[in-house]
Motif scaffolding. Structure first.
Motif, PDB file in Angstrom:
ATOM      1  N   ARG A  73       0.727  -1.079  -0.058  1.00 47.21           N
ATOM      2  CA  ARG A  73      -0.124  -0.030   0.103  1.00 47.21           C
ATOM      3  C   ARG A  73       0.909   1.351   0.192  1.00 47.21           C
ATOM      4  NH1 ARG A  73      -5.330  -0.917   1.588  1.00 47.21           N
ATOM      5  NH2 ARG A  73      -5.736   1.357   0.800  1.00 47.21           N
ATOM      6  N   ARG A  74       2.190   1.119   0.648  1.00 45.52           N
ATOM      7  CA  ARG A  74       3.041   2.351   0.790  1.00 45.52           C
ATOM      8  C   ARG A  74       3.413   2.498  -0.657  1.00 45.52           C
ATOM      9  NH1 ARG A  74       3.976   0.299   5.585  1.00 45.52           N
ATOM     10  NH2 ARG A  74       5.760  -0.855   5.293  1.00 45.52           N
ATOM     11  N   GLU A  75       3.513   1.499  -1.587  1.00 48.14           N
ATOM     12  CA  GLU A  75       4.003   1.380  -3.016  1.00 48.14           C
ATOM     13  C   GLU A  75       3.075   2.115  -3.832  1.00 48.14           C
ATOM     14  OE1 GLU A  75       5.628  -2.155  -4.435  1.00 48.14           O
ATOM     15  OE2 GLU A  75       7.544  -1.813  -3.489  1.00 48.14           O
ATOM     16  N   SER A  76       1.616   2.096  -3.624  1.00 51.44           N
ATOM     17  CA  SER A  76       0.604   2.586  -4.443  1.00 51.44           C
ATOM     18  C   SER A  76       0.963   3.723  -5.061  1.00 51.44           C
ATOM     19  CB  SER A  76      -0.755   2.405  -3.645  1.00 51.44           C
ATOM     20  OG  SER A  76      -1.010   1.252  -3.464  1.00 51.44           O
ATOM     21  N   PRO A  77       1.301   4.880  -4.526  1.00 53.76           N
ATOM     22  CA  PRO A  77       1.531   6.186  -5.148  1.00 53.76           C
ATOM     23  C   PRO A  77       2.583   5.979  -6.159  1.00 53.76           C
ATOM     24  CG  PRO A  77       1.445   6.374  -2.829  1.00 53.76           C
ATOM     25  CD  PRO A  77       1.282   4.826  -2.949  1.00 53.76           C
ATOM     26  N   ASP A  78       3.880   5.239  -5.944  1.00 58.27           N
ATOM     27  CA  ASP A  78       4.670   5.067  -6.888  1.00 58.27           C
ATOM     28  C   ASP A  78       4.259   4.277  -8.136  1.00 58.27           C
ATOM     29  OD1 ASP A  78       6.841   6.249  -5.774  1.00 58.27           O
ATOM     30  OD2 ASP A  78       6.879   4.488  -4.357  1.00 58.27           O
ATOM     31  N   VAL A  79       3.410   3.253  -8.075  1.00 58.88           N
ATOM     32  CA  VAL A  79       2.752   2.494  -9.095  1.00 58.88           C
ATOM     33  C   VAL A  79       2.078   3.468 -10.072  1.00 58.88           C
ATOM     34  CG1 VAL A  79       1.596   0.424  -9.787  1.00 58.88           C
ATOM     35  CG2 VAL A  79       3.167   0.159  -7.778  1.00 58.88           C
ATOM     36  N   TYR A 149       7.431  -8.113 -11.702  1.00 61.55           N
ATOM     37  CA  TYR A 149       8.098  -8.553 -12.685  1.00 61.55           C
ATOM     38  C   TYR A 149       7.853  -7.676 -14.173  1.00 61.55           C
ATOM     39  CZ  TYR A 149       8.734 -13.308 -10.999  1.00 61.55           C
ATOM     40  OH  TYR A 149       9.092 -14.368 -10.181  1.00 61.55           O
ATOM     41  N   LEU A 150       8.991  -6.984 -14.592  1.00 57.74           N
ATOM     42  CA  LEU A 150       8.781  -6.069 -15.804  1.00 57.74           C
ATOM     43  C   LEU A 150       9.083  -7.109 -16.856  1.00 57.74           C
ATOM     44  CD1 LEU A 150       8.325  -3.441 -16.957  1.00 57.74           C
ATOM     45  CD2 LEU A 150      10.853  -3.065 -17.128  1.00 57.74           C
ATOM     46  N   LEU A 151       8.180  -7.154 -17.698  1.00 57.44           N
ATOM     47  CA  LEU A 151       8.215  -8.093 -19.074  1.00 57.44           C
ATOM     48  C   LEU A 151       8.392  -7.277 -20.110  1.00 57.44           C
ATOM     49  CD1 LEU A 151       5.292 -10.293 -18.427  1.00 57.44           C
ATOM     50  CD2 LEU A 151       7.544 -10.574 -17.480  1.00 57.44           C
ATOM     51  N   ASP A 152       9.203  -7.970 -21.005  1.00 62.68           N
ATOM     52  CA  ASP A 152       9.376  -7.303 -22.479  1.00 62.68           C
ATOM     53  C   ASP A 152       8.404  -7.510 -23.270  1.00 62.68           C
ATOM     54  OD1 ASP A 152       9.764  -9.827 -23.743  1.00 62.68           O
ATOM     55  OD2 ASP A 152      11.874  -9.407 -24.062  1.00 62.68           O
ATOM     56  N   ASN A 161      11.701  -7.259  -9.209  1.00 60.71           N
ATOM     57  CA  ASN A 161      11.470  -6.593  -8.173  1.00 60.71           C
ATOM     58  C   ASN A 161      12.554  -5.244  -8.180  1.00 60.71           C
ATOM     59  OD1 ASN A 161       9.622  -7.954  -6.786  1.00 60.71           O
ATOM     60  ND2 ASN A 161      11.183  -9.329  -5.734  1.00 60.71           N
ATOM     61  N   PRO A 162      12.256  -4.647  -9.397  1.00 63.57           N
ATOM     62  CA  PRO A 162      13.132  -3.426  -9.543  1.00 63.57           C
ATOM     63  C   PRO A 162      12.679  -2.011  -8.778  1.00 63.57           C
ATOM     64  CG  PRO A 162      11.517  -3.568 -11.266  1.00 63.57           C
ATOM     65  CD  PRO A 162      11.263  -4.940 -10.502  1.00 63.57           C
ATOM     66  N   SER A 163      13.599  -1.255  -8.214  1.00 63.21           N
ATOM     67  CA  SER A 163      13.074  -0.149  -7.655  1.00 63.21           C
ATOM     68  C   SER A 163      12.418   0.784  -8.625  1.00 63.21           C
ATOM     69  CB  SER A 163      14.172   0.623  -7.307  1.00 63.21           C
ATOM     70  OG  SER A 163      15.020   1.259  -8.383  1.00 63.21           O
ATOM     71  N   PHE A 164      11.596   1.839  -8.216  1.00 59.47           N
ATOM     72  CA  PHE A 164      10.791   2.631  -9.048  1.00 59.47           C
ATOM     73  C   PHE A 164      11.722   3.694  -9.960  1.00 59.47           C
ATOM     74  CE2 PHE A 164       7.513   0.963  -6.265  1.00 59.47           C
ATOM     75  CZ  PHE A 164       6.491   0.617  -7.388  1.00 59.47           C
ATOM     76  N   ASP A 165      12.857   3.876  -9.332  1.00 61.32           N
ATOM     77  CA  ASP A 165      13.828   4.841 -10.056  1.00 61.32           C
ATOM     78  C   ASP A 165      14.460   3.825 -11.197  1.00 61.32           C
ATOM     79  OD1 ASP A 165      13.555   6.870  -8.315  1.00 61.32           O
ATOM     80  OD2 ASP A 165      15.296   6.313  -7.234  1.00 61.32           O
ATOM     81  N   LYS A 166      14.762   2.681 -11.166  1.00 66.59           N
ATOM     82  CA  LYS A 166      15.053   1.737 -12.351  1.00 66.59           C
ATOM     83  C   LYS A 166      14.073   1.449 -13.164  1.00 66.59           C
ATOM     84  CE  LYS A 166      18.104  -1.599 -11.923  1.00 66.59           C
ATOM     85  NZ  LYS A 166      18.576  -3.114 -11.726  1.00 66.59           N
ATOM     86  N   LEU A 167      12.741   1.435 -12.892  1.00 59.14           N
ATOM     87  CA  LEU A 167      11.574   1.240 -13.757  1.00 59.14           C
ATOM     88  C   LEU A 167      11.560   2.463 -14.616  1.00 59.14           C
ATOM     89  CD1 LEU A 167       9.089  -0.639 -11.546  1.00 59.14           C
ATOM     90  CD2 LEU A 167       9.963  -1.548 -13.878  1.00 59.14           C
TER      91      LEU A 167
END
Length: 175
Positions: A73-79, A149-152, A161-167
């Motif tokens: 839930r704390r990640e929700s704003p980043d997502v 998971y970030l998929l191509d 499980n990347p950080s939001f900065d990496k995404l």
């Protein structure tokens, strides 16, 4: 002569070490960078049918989360910020970006309230009401949330499980 290796404190230390190693391998995501994830079908929150393969051609973030999970839930704003920033962008190697949220739950009402409260404004919301025993969580070996998971464009894992900065940096570099 008494062995100095098999002291009670050394045995306890060894058991704790093996326990930590076992816990690490239990929690590690099932798929690694470069692996193709299995496709799945499910019903979305609105009752529509969903198939992961229908998103081929896009970058896709699969987000396992739960309404009861504080870190999720704390990640929700980043997502939400990630989706709002990249969902309508043009990419050089992909037709777009989308998110598939898979909720690990026991309470459908709480799940729907969390989506509304956190403004999770994409359409691909799936719930697994038997928590980690749900078919998608089992298929992906999810034992801990949040798991991402970030998929191509072909369903291969780009990041686990990347950080939001990496995404943000990755997606921005592909525009």
């Amino acid at each position: 002569m008494k062995s100095k290796i098999l002291t009670p404190s050394n045995i306890i230390l060894a058991v704790m070490l093996f326990g930590l190693i076992g816990y690490y391998f239990y929690k590690i995501p099932k798929f690694a960078d470069g692996e193709t994830v299995p496709t799945f079908s499910a019903k979305l929150i609105d009752g529509a049918s969903f198939n992961l393969a229908d998103l081929n051609g896009k970058y896709v973030l699969i987000d396992f989360w739960g309404s009861w999970c504080g870190p999720c839930r704390r990640e929700s704003p980043d997502v939400v910020a990630l989706y709002n920033t990249f969902s309508n962008q043009t990419f050089s190697e992909a037709s777009g970006f989308d998110i598939v949220s898979i909720a690990i739950e026991t309470n459908e009402k709480r799940w729907k309230n969390a989506i509304r409260h956190d403004n999770l404004n994409w359409k691909n919301h799936i719930v697994q009401l038997d928590r980690f025993n749900g078919p998608i969580a089992t298929l992906y070996g999810v034992n801990e949330i949040p798991t991402k998971y970030l998929l191509d464009t072909n369903g291969k894992v780009l990041m686990v499980n990347p950080s939001f900065d990496k995404l943000h940096a990755f997606l921005k570099s592909k525009m």
